[in-house]
Enzyme design. Structure first.
Site, PDB file in Angstrom:
ATOM      1  N   LYS A 129      -3.310   2.283   0.068  1.00  0.00           N
ATOM      2  CA  LYS A 129      -4.409   1.316   0.098  1.00  0.00           C
ATOM      3  C   LYS A 129      -5.120   1.401   1.446  1.00  0.00           C
ATOM      4  O   LYS A 129      -4.477   1.415   2.500  1.00  0.00           O
ATOM      5  CB  LYS A 129      -3.842  -0.087  -0.126  1.00  0.00           C
ATOM      6  CG  LYS A 129      -4.861  -1.210  -0.177  1.00  0.00           C
ATOM      7  CD  LYS A 129      -4.152  -2.539  -0.406  1.00  0.00           C
ATOM      8  CE  LYS A 129      -5.132  -3.690  -0.513  1.00  0.00           C
ATOM      9  NZ  LYS A 129      -4.440  -4.978  -0.740  1.00  0.00           N
ATOM     10  N   SER A 204      -6.794  -7.020  -4.487  1.00  0.00           N
ATOM     11  CA  SER A 204      -7.589  -6.110  -3.685  1.00  0.00           C
ATOM     12  C   SER A 204      -7.080  -4.668  -3.716  1.00  0.00           C
ATOM     13  O   SER A 204      -7.777  -3.755  -3.281  1.00  0.00           O
ATOM     14  CB  SER A 204      -7.613  -6.597  -2.235  1.00  0.00           C
ATOM     15  OG  SER A 204      -6.302  -6.641  -1.690  1.00  0.00           O
ATOM     16  N   SER A 228      -2.753  -9.456  -5.082  1.00  0.00           N
ATOM     17  CA  SER A 228      -3.448  -8.194  -4.810  1.00  0.00           C
ATOM     18  C   SER A 228      -2.657  -6.947  -5.170  1.00  0.00           C
ATOM     19  O   SER A 228      -3.224  -5.862  -5.231  1.00  0.00           O
ATOM     20  CB  SER A 228      -3.852  -8.119  -3.332  1.00  0.00           C
ATOM     21  OG  SER A 228      -4.899  -9.022  -3.068  1.00  0.00           O
TER      22      SER A 228
END
Length: 528
Positions: A129, A204, A228
């Site tokens: 990420k 996210s 997330s």
């Protein structure tokens, strides 16, 4: 305990305002341009193996790390033009590192067991990420003002995975500043769901979920402060684990955490195959691994099981979709039939206030009285804070550098809903006590991952509070594993959250293995 009438009216008015504003944003948003297209099915058998299986084959010289890494590079190049999940690759460096792995294995004289103990993920590709520092890679988290920022160090869990032999292929897209359930920003664009390109992959960690679900990665790393990890894994049909807080380091992530947020954020593994969750967590936990009982063999027949079908009818969230209610009921039926256990349905009235609990605790100051950094300040870094109302006007004129979701969060921060509430704190403390007493050290709870399957792009703007189903678990500080449960009639992933008591992560990871075996786990989106 009920919220006061005035506060209920404020909630209703704010919800109506948000819906109106975001409806206008939706009308102004361009289409994705890929409607009707599908991902191609996987053809390379290496892409259908877990990281654990790949590592074993590499150690045994049944396949080279270069072959494995190249297979994933080829797959990313095939699907990423459709998904927009990987925003910066390091393919050349990864192939060089894979060649070094193959050379190391050729020269190793200690045998396969030595390599497995020292380098359990040797030669296996990894996605990261973009909010995590990965040396030489961008770390902008979708913020245009951070364009050009390049990490000079590795975040601790990334460093531990690399030290275990994993090879990063690149970094993946996020929502702007990691605070929204759709991975979209004006720096890298919008990421798409591998099962339906017109739908969101979540956020996210949406880039991670998307590339994992699309078979462009086998293992990845995400962080979760309101869902997330779990929402992207749910929407994209893969596994993800929100660790008990305080176990895996959250250092060297952007944006930084402030106030009491460090108590509620968890870094954890994301992967296509359940058997990779445990070895990844063992590595990522580093020196705190002994706080968890990850080597304990779990006998599911000796656990106590509970199910909560919905939040009780919150005025902030929408009703749970019938497909999700039904699949959770099927899990209950299979547990009772396969294990001979009794799954008890329970209800907690406090869950109706999941959003209010989450937003209240996210706004609390730390133990020194320092409040969390305002979101408007983060939006403006490295310059002055932005004015959300001004950005709203600029957005209508097509001039804002910020997404509708980020502007909405800035506006939410200005509303009464974001202010700490003593009554909500009492609700949370009551819920915390009841939940901990229920779960103990041998309890497992099933709870919906979200009120619905993966929404269409931008549609969460109409329903901004549905993440409460994941967010409330963060505030309770409980470990939870998101598990895929097959596909619905539209070919979209179904799933469920599996929750346990604090430090009982091994229970939810064992449940992930059971549910994968029982319901089939990840499905190739190109084959559906």
């Amino acid at each position: 305990m009920a919220l006061g009438c005035l506060q209920r009216l404020q909630v209703w008015l704010f919800k109506a305002l948000v819906g109106l504003l975001f409806a206008v944003f939706r009308l102004l948003s361009p289409s994705s341009g890929v409607s009707g297209r599908k991902l191609p099915p996987i053809t390379d058998p290496l892409l259908a193996l877990s990281a654990t299986q790949l590592a074993k084959k590499i150690r045994r010289r049944e396949v080279s790390s270069v072959e494995v890494v190249q297979a994933y590079i080829d797959r990313i190049q095939e699907v990423n033009p459709l998904l927009n999940a990987v925003i910066k690759d390091r393919f050349s460096a990864a192939l060089q590192e894979a060649a070094q792995v193959d050379k190391l294995i050729e020269e190793e004289t200690g045998g396969e067991e030595v390599l497995e103990d020292r380098l359990p993920l040797l030669g296996v590709p990894l996605s990261v990420k973009e909010s995590f520092s990965l040396q030489g890679m961008p770390n902008a988290t979708g913020l245009i003002s951070r364009r050009g920022f390049v990490s000079t160090v590795d975040a601790p869990p990334v460093a531990l995975l690399k030290r275990a032999g994993a090879i990063p292929l690149g970094v993946t897209n996020t929502s702007e500043l990691c605070m929204w359930c759709e991975s979209n920003n004006h720096l890298h664009g919008i990421t798409r769901n591998p099962y339906d390109l017109d739908r969101i992959p979540g956020g996210s960690s949406g880039g991670e979920g998307s590339i994992l679900g699309g078979a462009g990665a086998v293992i990845g790393i995400g962080a979760d402060i309101g869902g997330s990890i779990r929402m992207p894994c749910f929407f994209c049909g893969v596994f993800g684990h929100k660790t008990t807080p305080g176990i895996v380091s959250n250092e060297n992530q952007y944006p930084p955490y402030s106030g009491r947020q460090e108590e509620y954020v968890s870094t954890g593994p994301m992967c296509r195959y359940a058997e990779d969750l445990l070895p990844m967590l063992k590595i990522m936990a580093g020196p705190k691994v002994n706080m968890l009982s990850l080597n304990t063999k779990v006998d599911l027949k000796k656990l106590r099981f509970f199910t909560i079908p919905h939040d009780g009818g919150s005025m902030m969230t929408y009703p749970v979709n019938k497909d999700l209610m039904q699949i959770q009921k099927q899990v209950v039926q299979r547990l009772e039939a396969d294990l001979g256990v009794k799954v008890q349905e329970v209800h907690f009235p406090e869950l109706k206030y999941g959003f209010q609990i989450w937003t209240t605790y996210m706004g609390l100051p730390d133990d020194k009285g320092k409040p969390p950094q305002p979101f408007a300040e983060l939006m403006g870094e490295p310059g002055r804070p932005v004015w959300p109302l001004w950005e709203l006007l600029k957005r209508f004129l097509g001039k804002s550098e910020h997404t509708a979701a980020a502007i909405g969060l800035g506006l939410l921060e200005m509303s009464p809903l974001s202010k700490p509430s003593a009554s909500v704190i009492q609700l949370k403390e009551k819920l915390q006590k009841e939940m901990e007493e229920l779960l103990g050290t041998d309890g497992v709870l099933l709870y919906p991952s979200h009120p619905r399957v993966a929404p269409k792009h931008h549609h969460p703007l109409f329903r901004p509070f549905d993440f409460a189903y994941t967010g409330v678990i963060n505030i309770l500080g409980l470990p939870v594993t998101q598990c895929p449960l097959g596909l619905n009639d539209e070919g979209l992933p179904l799933g469920v959250q599996v929750v346990a008591g604090k430090l009982q992560d091994h229970l939810t990871l064992a449940m992930a293995l059971y549910l994968e075996k029982t319901f089939g786990g990840w499905r190739d989106p190109g084959a559906n």
